[in-house]
Write an enzyme that holds these catalytic residues in place. Structure first.
Site, PDB file in Angstrom:
ATOM      1  N   ARG A  40       0.827  -1.209   0.000  1.00 37.44           N
ATOM      2  CA  ARG A  40       0.000   0.000   0.000  1.00 37.44           C
ATOM      3  C   ARG A  40       0.864   1.264   0.000  1.00 37.44           C
ATOM      4  O   ARG A  40       0.520   2.264  -0.634  1.00 37.44           O
ATOM      5  CB  ARG A  40      -0.934  -0.010   1.205  1.00 37.44           C
ATOM      6  CG  ARG A  40      -2.022  -1.068   1.127  1.00 37.44           C
ATOM      7  CD  ARG A  40      -2.877  -1.091   2.383  1.00 37.44           C
ATOM      8  NE  ARG A  40      -3.897  -2.128   2.316  1.00 37.44           N
ATOM      9  CZ  ARG A  40      -4.714  -2.429   3.318  1.00 37.44           C
ATOM     10  NH1 ARG A  40      -4.632  -1.757   4.461  1.00 37.44           N
ATOM     11  NH2 ARG A  40      -5.615  -3.389   3.170  1.00 37.44           N
ATOM     12  N   SER A 137      -7.309  15.409  17.831  1.00 38.31           N
ATOM     13  CA  SER A 137      -8.700  15.558  17.421  1.00 38.31           C
ATOM     14  C   SER A 137      -9.396  16.472  18.418  1.00 38.31           C
ATOM     15  O   SER A 137      -8.903  16.672  19.538  1.00 38.31           O
ATOM     16  CB  SER A 137      -9.369  14.182  17.418  1.00 38.31           C
ATOM     17  OG  SER A 137     -10.769  14.289  17.300  1.00 38.31           O
ATOM     18  N   TYR A 193     -11.151   5.953  21.699  1.00 38.85           N
ATOM     19  CA  TYR A 193     -10.453   6.905  20.823  1.00 38.85           C
ATOM     20  C   TYR A 193     -10.323   8.252  21.517  1.00 38.85           C
ATOM     21  O   TYR A 193      -9.261   8.887  21.478  1.00 38.85           O
ATOM     22  CB  TYR A 193     -11.213   7.045  19.507  1.00 38.85           C
ATOM     23  CG  TYR A 193     -10.559   7.963  18.508  1.00 38.85           C
ATOM     24  CD1 TYR A 193      -9.492   7.535  17.727  1.00 38.85           C
ATOM     25  CD2 TYR A 193     -11.012   9.273  18.337  1.00 38.85           C
ATOM     26  CE1 TYR A 193      -8.889   8.379  16.806  1.00 38.85           C
ATOM     27  CE2 TYR A 193     -10.434  10.124  17.415  1.00 38.85           C
ATOM     28  CZ  TYR A 193      -9.368   9.674  16.646  1.00 38.85           C
ATOM     29  OH  TYR A 193      -8.776  10.523  15.740  1.00 38.85           O
ATOM     30  N   VAL A 195     -10.261   8.883  24.738  1.00 39.48           N
ATOM     31  CA  VAL A 195      -9.279   8.770  25.820  1.00 39.48           C
ATOM     32  C   VAL A 195      -7.859   8.743  25.263  1.00 39.48           C
ATOM     33  O   VAL A 195      -6.948   9.394  25.792  1.00 39.48           O
ATOM     34  CB  VAL A 195      -9.560   7.521  26.665  1.00 39.48           C
ATOM     35  CG1 VAL A 195      -8.391   7.202  27.595  1.00 39.48           C
ATOM     36  CG2 VAL A 195     -10.844   7.714  27.478  1.00 39.48           C
TER      37      VAL A 195
END
Length: 296
Positions: A40, A137, A193, A195
């Site tokens: 990939r 995020s 996610y 945390v």
């Protein structure tokens, strides 16, 4: 600009791929597209070369000590080190609303604990005035937490790694023992996610105090981006999302350190537990979760 060496982890697709593309377009001399899967990774590089760009590829599994060490040795021998490190590789739990111990541990191992392997092998070869961007995020903002003990401990100025590790251990133990309390969090979808990304942001606040050689380390929320991870939901394209990380890597002042940067390049106070974020708006989250479930 041409003599700089940049590394983007987990960059064969999504935001990482966009960052590699933008760094190449901006004229960074050597840009490494990295991926765990060699096929990939090579395919992604060949696609960029057909577009007239020339990134390099190196296999990298951020959770594998030997893989990271091998890559670090390559960078040191070939380039004498690196100037830009963008820690983008991450994973997310597959079950949106249910948090299992096994999946939570995996998410935290990839998103948070792998950064210690990166720190051990890649930080020593960072050149003077290098820049490190830890992609996080809005789900990693401290306002996602409602437990006052952890809010106080994680937001203190002299936070240490032990504080973060204890927080992680508390969370995993709560999941494993079935003692997790929903009221300790603003919302609970994608909880592992959230945390893990809270831990990434907290770790950045530790790292910037400890690193030397005038290295700038910051955390970035790249926006709600249409990628495989979000099942192509979001309000930003990959092309739009890569502007802020490249700004941090190339354009912002070197004095910006230990900050939480928003996708619009503005600085947000990560310790502001009352910040009004989309990710903690229960009505918005519930609508988003319902939309995702309907697609699965």
């Amino acid at each position: 600009m041409t003599d700089k060496v940049a590394v983007v982890t987990g960059s064969n697709k999504g935001i990482g791929y966009g960052i590699v593309t933008e760094l190449c377009r901006r004229g960074v001399g050597t840009v490494y597209l990295t991926a765990r899967d060699i096929h990939r990774g090579h395919s992604a590089v060949e696609k960029l070369k057909r577009d007239g760009l020339n990134p390099k590829f190196h296999q990298l599994d951020i959770t594998d000590t030997r893989s990271v060490e091998k890559f670090a040795n390559h960078l040191k021998e070939k380039h004498g080190g690196l100037d830009i490190l963008i820690n983008n590789a991450a994973t997310i739990q597959q079950n949106i609303t249910k948090t299992t111990y096994e999946e939570a541990k995996h998410v935290i191992d990839v998103n948070y604990k792998s950064l210690f392997i990166i720190e051990k092998y890649l930080f020593p070869i960072l050149k003077e005035n290098a820049r490190v961007i830890n992609i996080s995020s809005d789900l990693g903002h401290i306002s996602n937490l409602k437990n006052n003990y952890w809010l106080n401990r994680l937001s203190k100025d002299d936070i240490e790694v032990q504080d973060i590790d204890d927080f992680i251990d508390w969370f995993l133990s709560s999941v494993k023992n079935g003692t997790l309390k929903e009221e300790d969090f603003a919302v609970t979808p994608y909880l592992a996610y959230r945390v893990s990304k809270i831990a990434v942001c907290a770790l950045t606040r530790v790292q910037y105090r400890k690193v030397d050689r005038n290295i700038a380390i910051n955390t970035l929320h790249p926006g709600f981006v249409k990628t495989d991870m979000t099942q192509n939901n979001g309000f930003m394209t990959v092309e739009q999302s890569c502007k802020a990380p490249v700004y941090l890597a190339l354009d912002c002042d070197q004095s910006v350190k230990g900050k939480f940067i928003w996708f619009d390049k503005s600085e947000r106070d990560w310790t502001d537990r009352n910040m009004d974020l989309l990710c903690t708006d229960k009505e918005t989250v519930e609508k988003y979760v319902a939309q995702l479930i309907s697609k699965s």
